[in-house]
Design a protein around this motif. Structure first.
Motif, mmCIF file in Angstrom:
data_model
loop_
_atom_site.group_PDB
_atom_site.id
_atom_site.type_symbol
_atom_site.label_atom_id
_atom_site.label_comp_id
_atom_site.label_asym_id
_atom_site.label_seq_id
_atom_site.Cartn_x
_atom_site.Cartn_y
_atom_site.Cartn_z
ATOM 1 N N VAL A 195 108.030 -5.294 -6.208
ATOM 2 C CA VAL A 195 107.512 -6.466 -6.928
ATOM 3 C C VAL A 195 107.086 -7.487 -5.877
ATOM 4 N N SER A 196 105.903 -8.075 -6.076
ATOM 5 C CA SER A 196 105.426 -9.025 -5.051
ATOM 6 C C SER A 196 106.315 -10.268 -5.036
ATOM 7 N N HIS A 231 114.070 -5.329 -6.936
ATOM 8 C CA HIS A 231 114.907 -6.516 -6.759
ATOM 9 C C HIS A 231 116.137 -6.406 -7.656
ATOM 10 N N PHE A 232 117.232 -6.985 -7.184
ATOM 11 C CA PHE A 232 118.479 -6.913 -7.941
ATOM 12 C C PHE A 232 119.119 -8.306 -7.988
ATOM 13 N N VAL A 233 119.434 -8.739 -9.213
ATOM 14 C CA VAL A 233 119.973 -10.097 -9.369
ATOM 15 C C VAL A 233 121.351 -10.041 -10.037
ATOM 16 N N ILE A 234 122.283 -10.805 -9.479
ATOM 17 C CA ILE A 234 123.595 -10.970 -10.117
ATOM 18 C C ILE A 234 123.666 -12.403 -10.618
ATOM 19 N N LEU A 235 123.890 -12.550 -11.927
ATOM 20 C CA LEU A 235 123.981 -13.893 -12.498
ATOM 21 C C LEU A 235 125.451 -14.296 -12.539
ATOM 22 N N LEU A 236 125.756 -15.386 -11.878
ATOM 23 C CA LEU A 236 127.124 -15.908 -11.849
ATOM 24 C C LEU A 236 127.254 -17.038 -12.855
ATOM 25 N N ALA A 237 128.454 -17.158 -13.435
ATOM 26 C CA ALA A 237 128.721 -18.275 -14.352
ATOM 27 C C ALA A 237 129.801 -19.159 -13.749
ATOM 28 N N ARG A 238 129.693 -20.453 -13.996
ATOM 29 C CA ARG A 238 130.685 -21.390 -13.459
ATOM 30 C C ARG A 238 131.977 -21.349 -14.257
ATOM 31 N N VAL A 269 131.416 -13.362 -11.939
ATOM 32 C CA VAL A 269 130.214 -12.596 -12.274
ATOM 33 C C VAL A 269 130.056 -12.559 -13.794
ATOM 34 N N SER A 270 128.805 -12.725 -14.231
ATOM 35 C CA SER A 270 128.528 -12.732 -15.667
ATOM 36 C C SER A 270 127.756 -11.488 -16.084
ATOM 37 N N VAL A 271 126.603 -11.276 -15.494
ATOM 38 C CA VAL A 271 125.741 -10.156 -15.872
ATOM 39 C C VAL A 271 124.780 -9.899 -14.713
ATOM 40 N N MET A 272 124.120 -8.761 -14.721
ATOM 41 C CA MET A 272 123.234 -8.400 -13.601
ATOM 42 C C MET A 272 121.896 -7.903 -14.157
ATOM 43 N N ALA A 273 120.913 -7.767 -13.293
ATOM 44 C CA ALA A 273 119.633 -7.180 -13.721
ATOM 45 C C ALA A 273 118.876 -6.604 -12.535
ATOM 46 N N GLY A 274 118.266 -5.456 -12.789
ATOM 47 C CA GLY A 274 117.374 -4.851 -11.797
ATOM 48 C C GLY A 274 115.929 -5.079 -12.239
ATOM 49 N N PHE A 275 115.021 -5.230 -11.271
ATOM 50 C CA PHE A 275 113.595 -5.410 -11.566
ATOM 51 C C PHE A 275 112.781 -4.464 -10.699
ATOM 52 N N GLY A 276 111.746 -3.910 -11.275
ATOM 53 C CA GLY A 276 110.902 -3.003 -10.500
ATOM 54 C C GLY A 276 109.853 -2.379 -11.401
ATOM 55 N N TYR A 277 109.500 -1.136 -11.093
ATOM 56 C CA TYR A 277 108.463 -0.461 -11.883
ATOM 57 C C TYR A 277 108.972 0.892 -12.362
ATOM 58 N N ARG A 278 108.640 1.212 -13.603
ATOM 59 C CA ARG A 278 109.099 2.459 -14.221
ATOM 60 C C ARG A 278 108.499 3.688 -13.525
ATOM 61 N N MET A 279 109.286 4.766 -13.527
ATOM 62 C CA MET A 279 108.801 6.049 -12.986
ATOM 63 C C MET A 279 107.964 6.764 -14.039
ATOM 64 N N ALA A 280 108.421 6.641 -15.309
ATOM 65 C CA ALA A 280 107.746 7.354 -16.403
ATOM 66 C C ALA A 280 107.824 6.502 -17.656
ATOM 67 N N GLU A 281 107.054 6.872 -18.654
ATOM 68 C CA GLU A 281 107.092 6.106 -19.908
ATOM 69 C C GLU A 281 108.455 6.282 -20.577
ATOM 70 N N PRO A 282 109.013 5.218 -21.122
ATOM 71 C CA PRO A 282 110.329 5.314 -21.766
ATOM 72 C C PRO A 282 110.230 5.956 -23.145
ATOM 73 N N HIS A 283 111.394 6.289 -23.705
ATOM 74 C CA HIS A 283 111.436 6.758 -25.100
ATOM 75 C C HIS A 283 110.954 5.621 -25.991
ATOM 76 N N SER A 284 110.474 5.983 -27.181
ATOM 77 C CA SER A 284 110.010 4.893 -28.053
ATOM 78 C C SER A 284 111.204 4.075 -28.532
ATOM 79 N N LYS A 285 110.929 2.837 -28.810
ATOM 80 C CA LYS A 285 111.986 1.881 -29.145
ATOM 81 C C LYS A 285 112.676 2.221 -30.453
ATOM 82 N N THR A 286 113.992 2.053 -30.488
ATOM 83 C CA THR A 286 114.723 2.201 -31.749
ATOM 84 C C THR A 286 115.295 0.837 -32.100
#
Ligand SMILES: Cc1cc2nc3c(=O)[nH]c(=O)nc-3n(C[C@H](O)[C@H](O)[C@H](O)COP(=O)(O)O)c2cc1C
Length: 223
Positions: free
Chosen positions: A28-29, A82-89, A194-211
């Motif tokens: 990701v730029s 990119h990888f983000v860890i969200l911290l809570a106070r 620590v509260s929650v985390m998230a990864g960001f980037g680009y998919r390798m393949a198309e995902p399954h359709s949403k349920t």
């Protein structure tokens, strides 16, 4: 003022999915990632107290140390750009009379002393009575943590609007991750958890359709 059309919004939400296989060859730029972080920073929070901090983890050794404890993040560790860890106070910063709260009111919200006093008393009432947040360290930490999920969602949506994939992550041992981050000196355990985390980037393949459940099963109109 309208910033985009309805279809763009729906396309953005349909594009976003919890990405399980990131393309490790694509980065990701810096400009796009700055927008994602800005979406988090601009997020709303209860009383505007922004009880969060965002750790952008670039360090491979730290990811390796987190590997077992953050089992739900392994796909992101493998391929996310990119990888983000969200911290809570913690309570020390978020209880109504905390120095942090007073500092935000004075130096971020630029409120005059008289208004600060009024608001603090309303805030105490909210914490003590309305939401019963003072009953335990856990209750008030979870309240801060709830705010971080708003920032998380805004980051995921901002990313999707830019055509960037993401994965929200709750698959980790909170206590262990807290210990690792604090031992590494990247999180002050007295003030944050620590509260929650998230990864960001680009998919390798198309995902399954949403349920999803049907609209009529999740929305109730009261007329
Ligand atoms: C708070 C939260 C935590 C999640 N934790 C993980 C996780 O640790 N690992 C993972 O692969 N997916 C995780 N997910 C992704 C969900 O499984 C996914 O969002 C859900 O199944 C709906 O699918 P979709 O996001 O692709 O539409 C998490 C989602 C949320 C909102």
């Amino acid at each position: 003022m309208q910033f985009c059309d309805r279809q763009f919004i729906l396309d953005t939400f349909n594009f976003r999915h919890a990405c399980k296989h990131f393309d490790k060859g694509r980065k990701v730029s810096a400009e796009d990632f700055a927008v994602i972080l800005e979406a988090g920073r601009l997020s709303p929070s209860s009383f505007g107290f922004e009880p969060w901090s965002f750790l952008v983890v670039e360090n491979r050794q730290l990811k390796d140390k987190l590997w077992n404890a953050a089992w739900g993040a392994q796909n992101s560790f493998k391929g996310a750009s990119h990888f983000v860890i969200l911290l809570a106070r913690k309570k020390i910063d978020t209880v109504y009379d905390a120095a942090y709260i007073k500092d935000i009111m004075k130096n971020v919200q630029n409120l005059p002393e008289a208004v600060i006093e009024q608001r603090l008393s309303a805030f105490e009432n909210f914490q003590r009575k309305d939401f019963n947040l003072l009953e335990s360290e856990r209750a008030i930490f979870d309240w801060a943590s709830k705010q971080t999920y708003i920032a998380l969602a805004d980051m995921l949506t901002a990313a999707a609007a830019l055509g960037i994939d993401s994965c929200p992550i709750e698959g980790f041992d909170q206590k262990e991750v807290d210990q690792i981050l604090s031992a590494e000196g990247v999180m002050d355990k007295a003030h944050f958890g620590v509260s929650v985390m998230a990864g960001f980037g680009y998919r390798m393949a198309e995902p399954h359709s949403k349920t999803r459940r049907k609209t009529e099963d999740v929305v109730k109109w009261i007329e």
